[in-house]
Design an enzyme around this catalytic site. Structure first.
Site, PDB file in Angstrom:
ATOM      1  N   PRO A   2       0.927  -1.382   0.164  1.00 38.17           N
ATOM      2  CG  PRO A   2      -0.757  -1.492   1.758  1.00 38.17           C
ATOM      3  CD  PRO A   2       0.458  -2.107   1.134  1.00 38.17           C
ATOM      4  CD  GLU A   3       2.027   3.640  -4.002  1.00 38.16           C
ATOM      5  OE1 GLU A   3       2.414   4.658  -3.842  1.00 38.16           O
ATOM      6  OE2 GLU A   3       2.448   2.714  -4.675  1.00 38.16           O
ATOM      7  CE  LYS A  51       4.932   2.733   0.914  1.00 40.25           C
ATOM      8  NZ  LYS A  51       5.398   1.967  -0.066  1.00 40.25           N
ATOM      9  CG  ASN A 165       6.718   0.117  -8.042  1.00 40.14           C
ATOM     10  OD1 ASN A 165       7.707   0.584  -7.853  1.00 40.14           O
ATOM     11  ND2 ASN A 165       6.490  -0.748  -8.779  1.00 40.14           N
ATOM     12  NE  ARG A 262       7.788  -3.027  -5.355  1.00 39.69           N
ATOM     13  CZ  ARG A 262       7.235  -2.112  -4.322  1.00 39.69           C
ATOM     14  NH1 ARG A 262       7.625  -1.631  -3.570  1.00 39.69           N
ATOM     15  NH2 ARG A 262       6.083  -2.095  -4.528  1.00 39.69           N
TER      16      ARG A 262
END
Length: 274
Positions: A2-3, A51, A165, A262
């Protein structure tokens, strides 16, 4: 993973569900916390840090959790059926008279003194959605290693806390910079943290993340009509499809140190290689 905007929104929901009420149920299903019982203590607040989630509890205690790739917190009403996953995936249960928060597949779950929170989040850079946001410090950290690729520098939580990402790829596109451009060669580098914060702030209360302008209309090659889900982001998730700005097929590649790669999305025309 999650962002930061997703974690911010989750923290707000957990805070609304739990804060100000004593715990009527506490079950922490990790070996080192198996004997901990916080029943009767009140949840003071749930706050995000990048996060990370910090659930502060009466008695100067903090339950620290991180979702990483697969973790989730689900909130249920008293008679509601739990649907977050099978029971063996549950790692934490925090219940009050009004709600129950259930943590599934949490890879990180620690109980520590609130005064010791810096031990688990002190390494993070300025929080893009935090009250203590410091753009000058964020820029200083980004430029501390000027030869590092921009995409890697943006994703490093020690520089900016909250970029994932999706935002890494979108910020690079909006800067018109290749994710592999050495960050020290970025023109007007102060735009990078400012733009990242603007995007996260704009999305922290949205149910669906959007980085394209409001009222965005596609180029003719994309068809006609109103906004569609595939037009909410500039390049992320558009591998092989036309760039909304110039029509060049969006490319992808892994980026980052070995074992930490990533996937990165970029337009080779709008973001020329360094």
């Amino acid at each position: 993973m999650p962002e930061g905007d997703t974690v911010w929104r989750l923290a707000e929901r957990l805070d609304e569900a739990l804060a100000g009420a004593p715990l009527t149920r506490c079950d922490l299903r990790v070996p080192r916390l198996a004997t901990v019982d916080l029943t009767g203590r009140s949840v003071l607040e749930v706050v995000p840090r990048g996060k990370h989630l910090l659930t502060r509890i009466e008695g100067s205690l903090t339950l620290h959790s991180h979702l990483r790739m697969d973790g989730a917190w689900k909130i249920y009403a008293p008679a509601e059926r739990w649907r977050g996953g099978p029971a063996h995936q549950i790692r934490a249960i925090l219940g009050t008279a009004g709600h129950t928060a259930v943590g599934y597949r949490l890879p990180v779950l620690d109980l520590l003194r609130t005064a010791d929170e810096p031990r688990v989040v002190g390494h993070l850079g300025p929080d893009l959605l935090g009250p203590d946001w410091d753009p000058a410090e964020a820029l200083r950290r980004l430029l501390a290693d000027p030869g590092r690729p921009l995409g890697e520098a943006l994703l490093d939580q020690r520089n900016l806390a909250g970029i994932g990402n999706v935002y890494k790829s979108e910020v690079c596109f909006l800067l018109g910079a290749s994710p592999w451009l050495p960050v020290g060669r970025l023109p007007d580098p102060e735009r990078a943290p400012a733009l990242a914060r603007k995007l996260l702030e704009a999305n922290k209360r949205r149910p669906v993340r959007t980085t394209t302008p409001s009222g965005y209309r596609p180029r003719p090659f994309e068809g006609s009509g109103g906004a569609r889900p595939d037009r909410r982001l500039w390049v992320y998730g558009r591998a092989g499809r036309p760039c909304p700005r110039c029509g060049t097929p969006v490319r992808t590649a892994d980026q980052g140190p070995a074992t930490e790669e990533r996937i990165t999305y970029w337009c080779p025309a709008c973001q020329p290689a360094p």
